[in-house]
Write an enzyme that holds these catalytic residues in place. Structure first.
Site, PDB file in Angstrom:
ATOM      1  N   SER A  68       0.804  -1.407   0.000  1.00  0.00           N
ATOM      2  CA  SER A  68      -0.245   0.031  -0.044  1.00  0.00           C
ATOM      3  C   SER A  68       0.878   1.389   0.057  1.00  0.00           C
ATOM      4  CB  SER A  68      -0.944  -0.179   1.182  1.00  0.00           C
ATOM      5  OG  SER A  68      -0.188   0.122   2.582  1.00  0.00           O
ATOM      6  N   LYS A 139       0.622   4.623   6.680  1.00  0.00           N
ATOM      7  CA  LYS A 139       0.074   5.546   5.704  1.00  0.00           C
ATOM      8  C   LYS A 139       0.798   7.112   5.903  1.00  0.00           C
ATOM      9  CE  LYS A 139      -2.991   2.285   4.790  1.00  0.00           C
ATOM     10  NZ  LYS A 139      -2.865   1.645   3.560  1.00  0.00           N
TER      11      LYS A 139
END
Length: 254
Positions: A68, A139
């Site tokens: 990701s 993230k």
């Protein structure tokens, strides 16, 4: 000078007599060395305890488990998470790469795990040797408390407080988002997204959940500052300067 005299001069001098003080010091050193050899397990436990304490409160290795955050972070990278980055009044900034506990924001179900397995996995994760807990995520911060984050403008860019963000870190071929959104980040919250937008489950996927996809600041474990392994990828994790152009949120004092 005859041969006997030369030989006599070149002979090493006899070992000087060691006084009682010298002998006592040597004896103490030998005793300590012998004592340490008898307690290797104790030394190992003490070293492990020190490393775990360091990992719990100062800096923790974190194994990247997914795609990701490509290409910034690759699967199998070990990053050093700075746990002191936000401990003394500082808060996550736009552009920071953070590790956080997604319980209550990204995860809304109980995670069942055998206690012994959980303990071993937790110790391994703290040393960067095992995958992190399934509730831990890495993230990039796109919006902080009070920010108005929207996607997308006429050129397909994310805007924060009306300013388009240049995202040079995006995975090649990815668009900023295939999902439109328009959100004001609540105070004490963060809007976070992966750099590989096509492979990232992030704030966009939790718009309908409590918090609207945002992550509470107090759930942030730390900031990813350095890729430490593999050696070929040793580098710092930089905060993009493009976020410096974003104006303060409405009602903010700076």
């Amino acid at each position: 000078m005859d041969t006997d005299a030369q030989l006599t001069e070149r002979d090493p001098s006899p070992t000087p007599d060691q006084g009682s003080e010298q002998g006592s010091r040597s004896a103490r050193l030998l005793a300590r060395t012998a004592g340490l050899r008898h307690y290797p397990a104790t030394l190992l436990v003490l070293c492990l305890a020190f490393v775990l304490l360091l990992s719990a409160f100062v800096a923790q290795p974190f194994l990247i488990p997914s795609t990701s955050m490509q290409n910034t972070l690759q699967v199998g990278d070990r990053v050093l998470v700075n746990k002191l980055a936000y401990r003394f009044g500082s808060e996550p900034a736009r552009g920071d790469v953070v590790v956080f506990d997604g319980t209550g924001s990204f995860v809304h179900r109980e995670q069942e795990e055998n206690p012994v397995t959980g303990l071993l996995r937790g110790a391994g994760a703290a040393l960067g040797l095992a995958r992190p807990a399934e509730t831990d995520y890495v993230k990039r911060v796109i919006g902080i408390g009070g920010d108005h984050v929207t996607c997308c403008d006429e050129r397909g860019r994310i805007e924060v407080n009306g300013e388009p963000v240049t995202e040079a870190y995006l995975h090649p071929g990815d668009t900023p988002s295939s999902v439109d959104f328009d959100i004001v980040v609540p105070r004490g919250g963060l809007w976070v997204m992966g750099d590989h937008r096509a492979r990232s489950s992030d704030s966009r996927d939790h718009l309908g959940d409590p918090g609207g996809g945002t992550v509470p600041v107090d759930k942030v474990i730390g900031r990813a500052d350095l890729i430490t392994w593999p050696a070929s990828r040793w580098r710092t994790v930089e905060r993009p300067r493009s976020f410096d152009r974003i104006p303060p949120a409405a009602g903010s004092h700076g």
